[in-house]
Motif scaffolding. Structure first.
Motif, mmCIF file in Angstrom:
data_model
loop_
_atom_site.group_PDB
_atom_site.id
_atom_site.type_symbol
_atom_site.label_atom_id
_atom_site.label_comp_id
_atom_site.label_asym_id
_atom_site.label_seq_id
_atom_site.Cartn_x
_atom_site.Cartn_y
_atom_site.Cartn_z
ATOM 1 N N SER A 94 0.831 -1.195 0.000
ATOM 2 C CA SER A 94 0.000 0.000 0.000
ATOM 3 C C SER A 94 0.870 1.251 0.000
ATOM 4 C CB SER A 94 -0.904 -0.011 1.236
ATOM 5 O OG SER A 94 -1.792 1.065 1.192
ATOM 6 N N GLN A 153 0.975 4.075 -2.983
ATOM 7 C CA GLN A 153 0.620 5.474 -2.735
ATOM 8 C C GLN A 153 1.794 6.384 -3.086
ATOM 9 O OE1 GLN A 153 -2.925 4.778 -2.360
ATOM 10 N NE2 GLN A 153 -2.592 6.829 -1.591
ATOM 11 N N MET A 163 -1.407 -5.312 -5.587
ATOM 12 C CA MET A 163 -2.136 -4.355 -4.744
ATOM 13 C C MET A 163 -3.630 -4.644 -4.782
ATOM 14 S SD MET A 163 -2.806 -0.328 -5.432
ATOM 15 C CE MET A 163 -4.231 -0.693 -6.458
ATOM 16 N N GLU A 164 -4.145 -4.872 -5.982
ATOM 17 C CA GLU A 164 -5.576 -5.062 -6.146
ATOM 18 C C GLU A 164 -6.056 -6.349 -5.469
ATOM 19 O OE1 GLU A 164 -8.001 -3.381 -6.773
ATOM 20 O OE2 GLU A 164 -9.604 -4.744 -7.366
ATOM 21 N N ASP A 220 -6.121 -5.588 -1.871
ATOM 22 C CA ASP A 220 -7.246 -4.688 -1.566
ATOM 23 C C ASP A 220 -8.562 -5.455 -1.521
ATOM 24 O OD1 ASP A 220 -5.570 -2.553 -1.388
ATOM 25 O OD2 ASP A 220 -6.348 -1.447 -3.114
ATOM 26 N N GLN A 221 -8.728 -6.367 -2.488
ATOM 27 C CA GLN A 221 -9.972 -7.158 -2.506
ATOM 28 C C GLN A 221 -10.100 -7.974 -1.223
ATOM 29 O OE1 GLN A 221 -10.319 -9.475 -6.107
ATOM 30 N NE2 GLN A 221 -10.442 -7.650 -7.414
ATOM 31 N N LEU A 277 -11.023 -5.657 1.638
ATOM 32 C CA LEU A 277 -12.383 -5.115 1.570
ATOM 33 C C LEU A 277 -13.447 -6.200 1.662
ATOM 34 C CD1 LEU A 277 -11.740 -2.499 -1.266
ATOM 35 C CD2 LEU A 277 -12.365 -1.969 1.083
ATOM 36 N N LEU A 336 -8.143 -1.796 4.552
ATOM 37 C CA LEU A 336 -7.143 -1.076 3.780
ATOM 38 C C LEU A 336 -6.246 -0.289 4.731
ATOM 39 C CD1 LEU A 336 -9.268 0.473 0.878
ATOM 40 C CD2 LEU A 336 -7.801 -1.537 0.776
ATOM 41 N N MET A 337 -4.965 -0.238 4.423
ATOM 42 C CA MET A 337 -4.053 0.541 5.267
ATOM 43 C C MET A 337 -3.401 1.609 4.425
ATOM 44 S SD MET A 337 -2.019 -2.281 7.471
ATOM 45 C CE MET A 337 -2.741 -3.909 7.514
ATOM 46 N N PHE A 338 -3.298 2.789 5.003
ATOM 47 C CA PHE A 338 -2.626 3.872 4.289
ATOM 48 C C PHE A 338 -1.535 4.470 5.158
ATOM 49 C CE2 PHE A 338 -6.709 3.494 2.233
ATOM 50 C CZ PHE A 338 -6.344 3.492 0.905
ATOM 51 N N PRO A 339 -0.368 3.795 5.193
ATOM 52 C CA PRO A 339 0.718 4.381 5.987
ATOM 53 C C PRO A 339 1.052 5.751 5.404
ATOM 54 C CG PRO A 339 1.388 2.292 4.960
ATOM 55 C CD PRO A 339 0.064 2.655 4.390
ATOM 56 N N MET A 357 -16.894 2.678 2.554
ATOM 57 C CA MET A 357 -16.052 3.370 3.539
ATOM 58 C C MET A 357 -16.052 4.874 3.227
ATOM 59 S SD MET A 357 -12.288 2.139 4.856
ATOM 60 C CE MET A 357 -12.087 1.235 3.357
ATOM 61 N N SER A 378 -10.540 -1.997 -6.596
ATOM 62 C CA SER A 378 -11.627 -1.991 -5.602
ATOM 63 C C SER A 378 -11.444 -0.897 -4.551
ATOM 64 C CB SER A 378 -11.694 -3.325 -4.871
ATOM 65 O OG SER A 378 -11.154 -4.336 -5.640
ATOM 66 N N GLY A 379 -10.201 -0.617 -4.190
ATOM 67 C CA GLY A 379 -9.978 0.401 -3.151
ATOM 68 C C GLY A 379 -9.644 1.755 -3.765
ATOM 69 N N ARG A 410 -7.825 5.134 -2.217
ATOM 70 C CA ARG A 410 -6.441 5.382 -2.652
ATOM 71 C C ARG A 410 -6.305 6.780 -3.240
ATOM 72 N NH1 ARG A 410 -3.016 1.839 -1.767
ATOM 73 N NH2 ARG A 410 -3.778 -0.197 -1.179
ATOM 74 N N HIS A 419 -6.618 9.445 -0.424
ATOM 75 C CA HIS A 419 -5.393 9.610 0.377
ATOM 76 C C HIS A 419 -4.309 10.311 -0.414
ATOM 77 C CE1 HIS A 419 -7.207 6.966 3.364
ATOM 78 N NE2 HIS A 419 -6.288 7.441 4.181
#
Lengths: 295, 183
Positions: free
Chosen positions: A56, A60, A108-109, A112-113, A116, A126-129, B1, B167-168, B172, B175
């Protein structure tokens, strides 16, 4: 035993576990395996969570126009030419794999699936460091992306009066220094400061009538004397960095655009017995903001 | 979310948010001649008529991008930014296959593999996108980009669009908009 599969063209994640609840959600992971780029990464929940966090972060970071570098708990990600080198030091040994952009997206996807999916590990989302260091507004892509190149800049005009440093007590003049004018006193009375602050705001707000050409807020430290007249100003560190790479004609235009120089010039002969310094922000909303300098 | 606004930005939506969203939409338009229609249709599908009731309102929201020739000084509201984020991601999801193809082709161009693999045809699609992006950018933005910068920006947006087409995606993109926010 419950099994879940998340499948994408370049990545397949298999999750195995148990349910300890009546709704049959997989909430106890026994093992996961992830096939990507011709290798298999497998392990327990700790590794899975670290992988989610690392991927993640890398994605990002990539979206922010930075590299994908990451190195923390079992996971390391680096850039290798136009590929990303993922190294996973799991319980079952070390796995290295080179991924292209689309493979990284698929990894990543798939993760993510999984995150979620309310039926699988409901406690893993989901994590967003946060990106560290934060995305610099000055990274090379940004002129194109954020448009700072079309921006701005300014008067480096502290030629006459240095802004007094608050932390220094005015020293008693020695014999050699007697020729210099006495150091001004710093105003500390809150009521007087507030009066000067609102006076300065009025002054600049009234004078700033030019159309704005800059796209980021510009801030200055502005020093006024006891009468409220501007006797010196200097851009703040942040503004200096933004302006540092501007062409000279932009700097010149900025001098004309902002009212500081004009207001300063009127005061070159004034007596400055006592002074106060404020932070003036020229916002892109065309608002001026004047605040007291933090001690 | 839900998309959350960090407390330090509660006072207003930074201008870079409107700019990035508009750039992503411009890239979608460059990829697909029906891009604007797809974006407007997505607004309807997502029930966001309150924020994007019609074409003109949509255009006005996009003109909060400070680089636009028709730039409007009022800032994007957070709720409007959320609506645009949802719309962009919805269309990005629909175009996922195209993004995969173009990002892959760009990677092959960077690695100098096009000739070897005989993929000139694929590169023509990528060139079509980047050329059209340059034309759209020049027509609508007041700042001038060199051909090199325009190409880099087009490919960078392509990569962003790929990474928000999953999906996210909405989280994403959100952020990413907030992390890189510039007032």
């Amino acid at each position: 035993m419950l099994q879940k599969i998340y499948s994408l063209p370049n990545c397949l994640i298999l999750v195995e576990g148990l349910s300890t609840t009546e709704d049959q959600k997989l909430n106890l992971l026994t093992r996961f395996s992830c096939q990507v780029g011709g290798v298999e990464i497998s392990g327990g929940k700790e590794l899975l969570c670290n992988l989610i966090k690392g991927i993640s972060y890398a994605c990002q970071s990539l979206m922010a126009g930075e590299g994908a570098e990451y190195e923390q708990e079992q996971i390391s990600i680096g850039t290798n030419g136009f590929h990303y080198q993922l190294t996973v030091a799991g319980e079952e040994g070390k796995v290295e794999v080179k991924l292209d952009r689309v493979q990284l997206f698929d990894l990543m996807e798939a993760l993510d699936q999984l995150c979620l999916d309310p039926q699988t590990l409901p406690d893993v989302g989901l994590m967003f460091p946060s990106l560290n260091p934060p995305v610099s507004s000055l990274n090379p892509l940004v002129p194109a992306v954020v448009g700072i190149s079309s921006v701005v800049a300014v008067a480096f005009a502290l030629w006459f009066v240095p802004i007094p440093d608050k932390r220094q007590e005015a020293p008693a003049p020695t014999s050699q220094e007697r020729v210099l004018p006495p150091q001004p006193q710093i105003i500390t009375d809150p009521a007087e400061l507030e009066k000067l602050r609102s006076g300065l705001f009025e002054l600049i707000d009234r004078e700033w009538r030019n159309p704005r050409t800059f796209e980021v807020p510009l801030t200055y430290r502005v020093t006024v004397n006891q009468a409220g007249a501007i006797i010196g100003y200097k851009e703040t560190q942040a503004t200096r960095e933004i302006l540092a790479e501007q062409a000279e004609e932009v700097l010149k235009r900025m001098e004309e655009e902002l009212p500081l120089e004009k207001l300063l010039r009127q005061n070159l002969d004034s007596q400055n017995r006592s002074v106060a310094t404020f932070i003036v922000k020229f916002d892109i909303t065309n608002q001026v903001e004047v605040t007291q300098e933090a001690p | 979310m839900p998309l959350e606004v960090p407390t330090e930005l509660a006072h207003g939506c930074p201008r870079s948010v409107g700019m990035q969203l508009d750039h992503l939409m411009l890239a979608i338009e460059a990829m697909n001649l029906e891009g604007v229609e797809a974006l407007l249709a997505a607004a309807q599908e997502l029930g966001l008529e309150k924020w994007v009731p019609h074409r003109v309102a949509f255009w006005q929201l996009r003109n909060t991008n400070p680089l636009r020739k028709q730039y409007q000084r009022q800032k994007l509201q957070w709720e409007e930014a959320k609506a645009l984020t949802g719309i962009v991601c919805r269309v990005a999801q629909q175009l996922n296959t195209a993004f995969r193809f173009l990002v892959m082709t760009h990677q092959q161009v960077l690695e100098g593999k096009i000739e070897t693999l005989g993929l000139q045809q694929n590169q023509a699609y990528l060139d079509f996108y980047t050329d059209r992006f340059r034309e759209l950018y020049q027509a609508r933005m007041k700042n001038k980009l060199s051909d090199r910068d325009s190409l880099d920006l087009a490919n960078y947006l392509l990569l962003q669009l790929l990474f928000i087409s999953g999906s996210g995606g909405e989280q994403r993109l959100w952020h990413s908009l907030i992390d890189g926010a510039v007032e």
